[in-house]
Design a protein around this motif. Structure first.
Motif, mmCIF file in Angstrom:
data_model
loop_
_atom_site.group_PDB
_atom_site.id
_atom_site.type_symbol
_atom_site.label_atom_id
_atom_site.label_comp_id
_atom_site.label_asym_id
_atom_site.label_seq_id
_atom_site.Cartn_x
_atom_site.Cartn_y
_atom_site.Cartn_z
ATOM 1 N N MET A 1 67.165 -32.390 67.842
ATOM 2 C CA MET A 1 65.791 -32.343 67.346
ATOM 3 C C MET A 1 65.190 -30.968 67.608
ATOM 4 O O MET A 1 65.269 -30.437 68.707
ATOM 5 C CB MET A 1 64.960 -33.407 68.071
ATOM 6 N N ALA A 2 64.572 -30.402 66.578
ATOM 7 C CA ALA A 2 63.954 -29.081 66.737
ATOM 8 C C ALA A 2 62.736 -29.196 67.647
ATOM 9 O O ALA A 2 61.924 -30.104 67.499
ATOM 10 C CB ALA A 2 63.538 -28.548 65.364
ATOM 11 N N GLU A 3 62.623 -28.303 68.581
ATOM 12 C CA GLU A 3 61.477 -28.325 69.488
ATOM 13 C C GLU A 3 60.391 -27.432 68.931
ATOM 14 O O GLU A 3 60.513 -26.211 68.958
ATOM 15 C CB GLU A 3 61.896 -27.809 70.865
ATOM 16 N N PHE A 4 59.317 -28.026 68.426
ATOM 17 C CA PHE A 4 58.205 -27.236 67.907
ATOM 18 C C PHE A 4 57.197 -26.990 69.029
ATOM 19 O O PHE A 4 56.788 -25.866 69.293
ATOM 20 C CB PHE A 4 57.561 -27.974 66.736
ATOM 21 N N ILE A 5 56.844 -28.086 69.720
ATOM 22 C CA ILE A 5 56.012 -27.962 70.918
ATOM 23 C C ILE A 5 56.858 -28.390 72.091
ATOM 24 O O ILE A 5 57.566 -29.400 72.018
ATOM 25 C CB ILE A 5 54.786 -28.885 70.823
ATOM 26 N N LYS A 6 56.791 -27.629 73.178
ATOM 27 C CA LYS A 6 57.555 -28.019 74.356
ATOM 28 C C LYS A 6 56.717 -27.824 75.605
ATOM 29 O O LYS A 6 56.189 -26.731 75.845
ATOM 30 C CB LYS A 6 58.831 -27.177 74.452
ATOM 31 N N PHE A 7 56.569 -28.904 76.358
ATOM 32 C CA PHE A 7 55.963 -28.807 77.685
ATOM 33 C C PHE A 7 57.106 -28.680 78.671
ATOM 34 O O PHE A 7 57.986 -29.535 78.710
ATOM 35 C CB PHE A 7 55.149 -30.061 78.008
ATOM 36 N N ILE A 27 58.142 -32.004 71.186
ATOM 37 C CA ILE A 27 57.643 -32.617 69.957
ATOM 38 C C ILE A 27 58.181 -31.809 68.784
ATOM 39 O O ILE A 27 58.132 -30.574 68.798
ATOM 40 C CB ILE A 27 56.100 -32.629 69.953
ATOM 41 N N ALA A 28 58.710 -32.522 67.786
ATOM 42 C CA ALA A 28 59.310 -31.826 66.642
ATOM 43 C C ALA A 28 58.253 -31.532 65.595
ATOM 44 O O ALA A 28 57.187 -32.138 65.570
ATOM 45 C CB ALA A 28 60.410 -32.697 66.039
ATOM 46 N N LYS A 29 58.574 -30.581 64.723
ATOM 47 C CA LYS A 29 57.663 -30.238 63.640
ATOM 48 C C LYS A 29 57.510 -31.422 62.693
ATOM 49 O O LYS A 29 58.487 -32.081 62.348
ATOM 50 C CB LYS A 29 58.210 -29.041 62.873
ATOM 51 N N GLY A 30 56.254 -31.729 62.325
ATOM 52 C CA GLY A 30 56.027 -32.829 61.399
ATOM 53 C C GLY A 30 56.021 -34.194 62.052
ATOM 54 O O GLY A 30 55.910 -35.208 61.379
ATOM 55 N N GLU A 31 56.107 -34.216 63.366
ATOM 56 C CA GLU A 31 56.187 -35.495 64.054
ATOM 57 C C GLU A 31 54.788 -35.973 64.443
ATOM 58 O O GLU A 31 53.888 -35.172 64.690
ATOM 59 C CB GLU A 31 57.039 -35.337 65.328
ATOM 60 N N PHE A 32 54.616 -37.296 64.503
ATOM 61 C CA PHE A 32 53.373 -37.899 64.975
ATOM 62 C C PHE A 32 53.673 -38.538 66.322
ATOM 63 O O PHE A 32 54.360 -39.551 66.395
ATOM 64 C CB PHE A 32 52.893 -38.958 63.976
ATOM 65 N N VAL A 33 53.199 -37.910 67.395
ATOM 66 C CA VAL A 33 53.479 -38.415 68.736
ATOM 67 C C VAL A 33 52.182 -38.901 69.356
ATOM 68 O O VAL A 33 51.181 -38.185 69.365
ATOM 69 C CB VAL A 33 54.116 -37.326 69.625
#
Lengths: 355, 392
Positions: A1-7, A27-33
């Motif tokens: 999974m591409a990491e768009f946001i990473k904590f 969180i990946a791009k285009g994902e709803f978390v």
């Protein structure tokens, strides 16, 4: 999974109080978390750190591979929707939505066009000249949504945006936001304490407790395969019964209950034979019958009460060792208190949880 | 019906003390002060017969015989020297030469041995209509003389309004100075008070309480004490000059007292609470998340302030500014103690007329000018604040 946001190992202290502890989340791009948890679990703090309103005490936040810890909020390019809307009361609806475009130096003609488009998107085209105070709560929330989306932010953050709306409106807005997410391919981080809201809208749900993520997974995973007792109890209703693991075979475990009954249950890794565990059995997965059927797990119980609740029948059961609750479909027959019944469920409908 | 009317009667009874207090100590003194400014019955009281006859006079033809006889009888009947002196002073200010004319006339009338047949025989000047016009004007119980004098205007012999000569034109300079000082004080209060209120409103708990107490504490101290404290701080050997010299910033003491600088420093300090509190009360009603929202929408801090916080708090700044300005134009003690002779404000002049020279008419007229200025300002403010956007 591409990491768009990473904590990356984020910790946040307020004075001596640790609100987020050594947390990792991608969180990946285009994902709803959805970040789901009770109040004080650190979910909002995490969102505030992502928006730039709060600074992490330690750890890194990466957006598209670049650390953004030191980037001020106004350069992060994130649309934030607040619980209390945070519309500017001295501007009209149109001016509110034009605000982020003006801040980006977009020319007047294009601003007007994009404001109109955003208003159309939330079906408020006729209210552009009203002031926020002249709108209903639901309309104000839609304006806030349009304002957060109009500048095509890289990420949309929502902090319990539907908390102030009544139930019907909230459910409508949930579906509207879900639809927008799908249509525009937005990356959305959504904070809520309402588990049904999280299950309705999200691609993945992160369940927060005491500054940590207890479990992250699809709505189906966190509901059907709760990893911890907290997740099992926080999401939906469940029966928790103590027991001891006797044997593990593949994905199934045999658990002996205090009254000697044996239950075969689904299990995940990390549980060993001989260990004391909890069994989580969802009430709507239990069938009741007066005769012992062919199901793998059958418990002898007695009805103590049954309550008709419209869409289901809620039956309280008790045997010598533990109480149970069963939710039966509306076609079910009534059970009088004192009736001896057999509660039956398959191995896949219950789950072993390590304490 | 009788129940509701008795309830009405009871509530009126409860309001009565307030009503009587306001009538007795506010409305009536204000009204009498105002009427002092425009009424002048002194001449009318002394010359009742003349007043009766001169009502028919056309202000152009030479004085008729009955007019002269009436005036002679009136003057003979005067037994109050003080009132006569007042009348002569007033007539003389309208028409110079009246003083000598009157003293000549009264002494001739007092000569019991050879009573003059008419006034013209005493002095030829009684033939001129100008002197009679002055009397006719003075007979009117209402006068605009004080009001005009308050703004350095007067009537010439023809009755037209014109500027007073430069040596009598002091009020307008002082009025302009009063408004200028009040404007400066308002400006400095806004410059200090606005950021102060923003910081106070952004804090919580004891820090906020401390900041508000720091503003309120001077308000609870007597004005005289505060002014006296500035007197000590600002003087040549005062704390401020000593400190600045001790750290080597200046060689010679700064002139901080008995001049405009001192007046503005002291008045700004005294009036600061009236700026801070209205702004603060508006600021705490502004939702806390508007500034974060502006930042998240891409507004750098300064633009967010200019576009969001400033417009929303302007109402507080306007009402604070109005309070400070209106209070400042009435200031008296501070300029009197800290200021020099060139810093006296209109209140000092009013006090001089009221207590120094017992000219209640001028004191009332200047007071009226202040009141009108205040009401005008207030109406502008009311108009602006009713158009204020963002309010229901």
């Amino acid at each position: 999974m591409a990491e768009f946001i990473k904590f990356d190992r984020i910790t946040k202290f307020y004075g001596p109080l640790c609100v987020v502890e050594n947390l990792d989340l991608s969180i990946a791009k285009g994902e709803f978390v959805s970040l789901l948890g009770p109040s004080g679990s650190g979910k909002t703090t995490l969102l505030m750190m992502l928006a730039g309103f709060e600074q992490a005490t330690s750890g890194k936040i990466l957006l598209d591979g670049a650390a953004i810890n030191d980037v001020p909020t106004h350069k992060r390019d994130m649309g934030v929707v607040f619980q209390s809307y945070a519309l500017f009361p001295h501007m009209t609806v149109g001016e509110n939505i034009a605000f982020p475009l003006q801040m980006r130096g977009i020319d007047k003609a294009e601003t007007a066009a994009r404001v109109k488009q955003a208003l159309d998107m939330v079906q408020l085209s006729t209210l552009a000249d009203r002031r926020p105070s002249q709108l209903s709560g639901g309309q104000q929330q839609r304006v806030a949504l349009a304002r957060a989306l109009v500048f095509e932010p890289r990420v949309v953050l929502m902090d319990e945006p539907l908390g102030a709306l009544d139930k019907q409106l909230r459910e409508q807005m949930q579906l509207d936001i879900r639809e927008l997410h799908r249509r525009l391919g937005l990356t959305i981080v959504f904070v809520t304490h309402d588990q049904s809201e999280a299950l309705t809208m999200s691609d993945r749900v992160a369940v927060f407790n005491k500054g940590k993520i207890e479990q992250i997974g699809t709505p189906r995973q966190v509901y059907d395969e709760p990893a911890t007792r907290f997740v099992a109890e926080f999401i939906g209703e469940t029966n928790l019964v103590e027991g001891v693991v006797e044997a593990i075979e593949g994905r199934e475990a045999t658990v002996r209950l205090p009254n000697g009954a044996q239950i075969v249950s689904a299990v995940s890794d990390g549980v060993a034979a001989g260990q004391g565990v909890y069994l989580s059995i969802r009430p709507e997965r239990i069938d009741l019958a007066e005769a012992r059927g062919a199901a793998r797990n059958v418990l002898e119980t007695e009805v103590t009460d049954s309550v008709y609740q419209g869409d289901h029948l809620r039956v309280q059961l008790q045997n010598e060792a533990y109480p149970l609750i069963a939710k039966l479909g509306r076609r079910s027959r009534e059970f009088a208190p004192g009736t001896k019944v057999f509660a039956a469920f398959s191995a896949g409908d219950c789950r072993v949880i390590a304490p | 019906m009788s129940g509701s009317s008795s309830r009405m009667g009871r509530s009126l009874l409860l309001l009565a003390p307030l009503f009587l207090f306001l009538m007795g100590f506010f409305v009536w003194p204000l009204f009498s002060m105002m009427s002092q400014a425009v009424s002048d019955p002194a001449v009318l009281r002394l010359l009742p017969r003349t007043a009766e006859i001169m009502g028919d006079w056309d202000r152009e033809s030479p004085p008729s015989m009955p007019m002269q006889t009436a005036l002679m009888e009136d003057l003979k009947a005067v037994d109050d020297d003080q009132a006569l002196g007042d009348m002569v002073r007033r007539l003389n200010s309208a028409r110079s030469g009246f003083r000598t004319l009157m003293s000549k006339t009264t002494s001739a009338l007092g000569d019991a041995a050879s009573p003059p047949p008419d006034l013209v025989s005493i002095d030829k000047r009684w033939e001129k209509p100008e002197f009679w016009i002055a009397i006719a004007d003075a007979l009117s119980p209402l006068t605009d003389r004080n009001l005009l004098a308050a703004v350095d205007l007067g009537r010439n012999s023809a009755g037209a309004i014109e500027h007073l000569p430069a040596d009598q034109s002091v009020n307008r300079v002082i009025l302009v100075r009063t408004f200028w000082i009040a404007a400066l004080v308002t400006f400095f209060c806004a410059c200090i008070g606005f950021p102060y209120a923003i910081i106070a409103a952004s804090l919580t708990g004891w820090k906020r309480d401390l900041m508000l107490a720091a503003v309120l504490l001077p308000l609870w101290t007597s004005l005289l004490v505060r002014t006296a404290a500035w007197f000590i701080l600002l003087q040549e050997q005062g704390l401020i000059n000593d400190f600045l010299r001790a750290i080597g910033l200046i060689d010679a003491p700064l002139a901080l007292i008995f001049n405009r600088t001192g007046v503005i420093i002291a008045m700004t300090h005294v009036l600061l609470p009236f700026m801070v509190l209205p702004i603060y009360s508006v600021l705490i009603t502004i939702p806390k998340n508007l500034m974060p929202a502006a930042a998240s929408l891409g507004a750098p801090p300064i633009r967010a302030f200019l576009r969001v916080l400033l417009p929303l708090s302007l109402r507080g700044v306007a009402s604070g500014g109005l309070l400070v300005f209106i209070s400042a134009i009435g200031y008296y003690i501070t300029p009197a103690l800290i200021g020099g002779p060139g810093d006296q404000m209109i209140s000092s002049i009013i006090a001089f007329y009221a207590t120094g020279s017992a000219n209640w008419g001028m004191a009332g007229a200047l007071g009226m000018v202040l009141l009108v200025a205040t009401l005008l300002l207030y109406s502008v403010y009311a108009r602006l604040s009713s158009d204020e956007p963002g309010r229901r």
